[in-house]
Design a protein around this motif. Sequence first.
Motif, PDB file in Angstrom:
ATOM      1  N   GLU A  43     -20.088 -39.988  -9.295  1.00  0.00           N
ATOM      2  CA  GLU A  43     -19.033 -39.096  -9.771  1.00  0.00           C
ATOM      3  C   GLU A  43     -18.020 -38.914  -8.641  1.00  0.00           C
ATOM      4  O   GLU A  43     -18.061 -37.942  -7.890  1.00  0.00           O
ATOM      5  CB  GLU A  43     -19.633 -37.759 -10.215  1.00  0.00           C
ATOM      6  N   GLU A  61     -19.597 -44.244 -13.989  1.00  0.00           N
ATOM      7  CA  GLU A  61     -20.159 -42.894 -13.921  1.00  0.00           C
ATOM      8  C   GLU A  61     -21.662 -42.957 -13.693  1.00  0.00           C
ATOM      9  O   GLU A  61     -22.387 -43.706 -14.348  1.00  0.00           O
ATOM     10  CB  GLU A  61     -19.853 -42.136 -15.213  1.00  0.00           C
ATOM     11  N   GLY A  62     -22.125 -42.158 -12.762  1.00  0.00           N
ATOM     12  CA  GLY A  62     -23.549 -42.054 -12.489  1.00  0.00           C
ATOM     13  C   GLY A  62     -23.809 -40.743 -11.769  1.00  0.00           C
ATOM     14  O   GLY A  62     -22.990 -40.303 -10.954  1.00  0.00           O
ATOM     15  N   LYS A  63     -24.923 -40.119 -12.061  1.00  0.00           N
ATOM     16  CA  LYS A  63     -25.202 -38.796 -11.506  1.00  0.00           C
ATOM     17  C   LYS A  63     -26.097 -38.874 -10.270  1.00  0.00           C
ATOM     18  O   LYS A  63     -26.876 -39.803 -10.098  1.00  0.00           O
ATOM     19  CB  LYS A  63     -25.830 -37.903 -12.571  1.00  0.00           C
ATOM     20  N   LYS A  79     -32.097 -42.155 -16.424  1.00  0.00           N
ATOM     21  CA  LYS A  79     -31.204 -43.227 -16.856  1.00  0.00           C
ATOM     22  C   LYS A  79     -29.731 -42.951 -16.585  1.00  0.00           C
ATOM     23  O   LYS A  79     -28.909 -43.847 -16.698  1.00  0.00           O
ATOM     24  CB  LYS A  79     -31.429 -43.512 -18.337  1.00  0.00           C
ATOM     25  N   GLU A  80     -29.399 -41.711 -16.228  1.00  0.00           N
ATOM     26  CA  GLU A  80     -28.012 -41.382 -15.897  1.00  0.00           C
ATOM     27  C   GLU A  80     -27.772 -41.400 -14.395  1.00  0.00           C
ATOM     28  O   GLU A  80     -26.666 -41.138 -13.936  1.00  0.00           O
ATOM     29  CB  GLU A  80     -27.638 -40.010 -16.457  1.00  0.00           C
ATOM     30  N   SER A  81     -28.821 -41.722 -13.620  1.00  0.00           N
ATOM     31  CA  SER A  81     -28.690 -41.735 -12.160  1.00  0.00           C
ATOM     32  C   SER A  81     -27.906 -42.955 -11.703  1.00  0.00           C
ATOM     33  O   SER A  81     -27.868 -43.987 -12.382  1.00  0.00           O
ATOM     34  CB  SER A  81     -30.068 -41.729 -11.497  1.00  0.00           C
ATOM     35  N   SER A  82     -27.283 -42.840 -10.546  1.00  0.00           N
ATOM     36  CA  SER A  82     -26.480 -43.949 -10.010  1.00  0.00           C
ATOM     37  C   SER A  82     -27.329 -45.182  -9.745  1.00  0.00           C
ATOM     38  O   SER A  82     -26.883 -46.319  -9.973  1.00  0.00           O
ATOM     39  CB  SER A  82     -25.771 -43.503  -8.726  1.00  0.00           C
ATOM     40  N   TYR A  84     -30.182 -46.144 -11.312  1.00  0.00           N
ATOM     41  CA  TYR A  84     -30.546 -46.767 -12.587  1.00  0.00           C
ATOM     42  C   TYR A  84     -29.356 -47.540 -13.145  1.00  0.00           C
ATOM     43  O   TYR A  84     -29.488 -48.705 -13.564  1.00  0.00           O
ATOM     44  CB  TYR A  84     -31.004 -45.694 -13.578  1.00  0.00           C
ATOM     45  N   ILE A  85     -28.197 -46.911 -13.153  1.00  0.00           N
ATOM     46  CA  ILE A  85     -27.001 -47.535 -13.732  1.00  0.00           C
ATOM     47  C   ILE A  85     -26.581 -48.773 -12.936  1.00  0.00           C
ATOM     48  O   ILE A  85     -26.190 -49.793 -13.510  1.00  0.00           O
ATOM     49  CB  ILE A  85     -25.859 -46.508 -13.815  1.00  0.00           C
TER      50      ILE A  85
END
Length: 326
Positions: A43, A61-63, A79-82, A84-85
Motif C-alpha cells: 500500500e 495492492e498488498g497488505k 491471501k491479501e498479504s504482499s 502471497y500476492i
Amino acid sequence: MSKIRIGLDLYGGDNAPESTIQGAIFAFENKFLEDAELVIVGETTEEDKKKLQKYNVSYLEGKNLVDNTTKPTQILKLKESSIYIGCQNMKNSNLNAFVSAGNTGALLTAGTFVAGRLKGIKRPALALALPGKNGKPRILVDAGANAEVKAEHYFDFAREGIAYAKFLGIENPRVGIINIGTEEEKGPQLVKEAAEVLKENNINYIGFVEAREIFDDRFDVLLTDGFTGNNILKTIEGTAYYILNELKSSIKSGGLFTKLGALMMKGSLYSLKGKIDYRQYGGTFFLGVNGHLVKAHGSSDSEAIANALYVAYKASKEDLLSNILI
C-alpha cells in the motif's frame, strides 16, 4: 511476457518501508534495472509514489499482514498479504521475479505452495553465493529452507546449486557434500546415501568436504541440509565481524606504527570488509520454484535492496531457471 517485471515487497525487514522505497530509487539511479519494470507490492503512499514517478514503476495492492511472529503455514491463509500476492503473480507469469526482506519462513512457504515448484523438483532450497579463493564464489545449498531432508533431496540441491554456479560463470561446477570428514566411511547415514544418489546421476560429484574447506578451490557447489547450512552461514558471518571488530579495536589502541601500518593497509581492509558485507550480495535465491524468488537480508538498507533487485533482474534476463536440469 516480453518486458522483464520485477516485484518488490514493500514490507518486511528492519528498515521497511523506507529502505524499500529508497532501494528502488537507488536501483534506478544506478541503472541496476535498465529496461525492466519495477512492481511494488503493498500500500504505497502518494508521497512515495511522487518520489518514484520519474521511474518505470507500477503497483500491486498488498497488505502488511506478515511479521517475524507469523508462522510459515499462516501465509497460505493471508491471501491479501504482499508476500502471497507477489508469489501468486510469479505463478501467473505476471512477474519474472519477486524480492522480499520479510519473514523467511513465510516467503519460502509462499514460494513453494503459491508460486509452486518447478517440474521435477521435490525440494526447493536457498542457494547462497559465498566468497572463495581465487575470486570464485562458492555456492552453499541449502542455506536454511529445509531443516530435515532425505538423501534424494540432495539431487535437487545439486541441480539448483549447479544452475546458480553456471549463472555466475562457472563451467561444469564441482559438487561436494559437507561432512565431518572427507573419507567415504565417515559421517551419518544420510550423507552416505546422498553421495550414492549423486554418483548415480549426471553430476560432477567430487566427494565429501569439511566445513573448514568451504572457501578452498576444490569445490564450487557445497550441499547440506538447511539446519546445518544456516548455522554455517551465521557462524561465518559472526566470526568475520568479530575478527574485523577485534582488528579495529587493536588498531585504535595500538601505537603510532600500528596506526601507520593500518593506514597503509586501508585499501586491503576495505576490500576484505566488502567481501563479507551482505549488502554487496543483495539476497539469496530460493531456487526450484516458478520464478526467481530472492530473499533479501532482514537488515537490508537501501543499497542492499538495490543489489537484491539487481540480482533478480540479472537472473530474469539470463533465465537462471533454465539451467536447472529437469
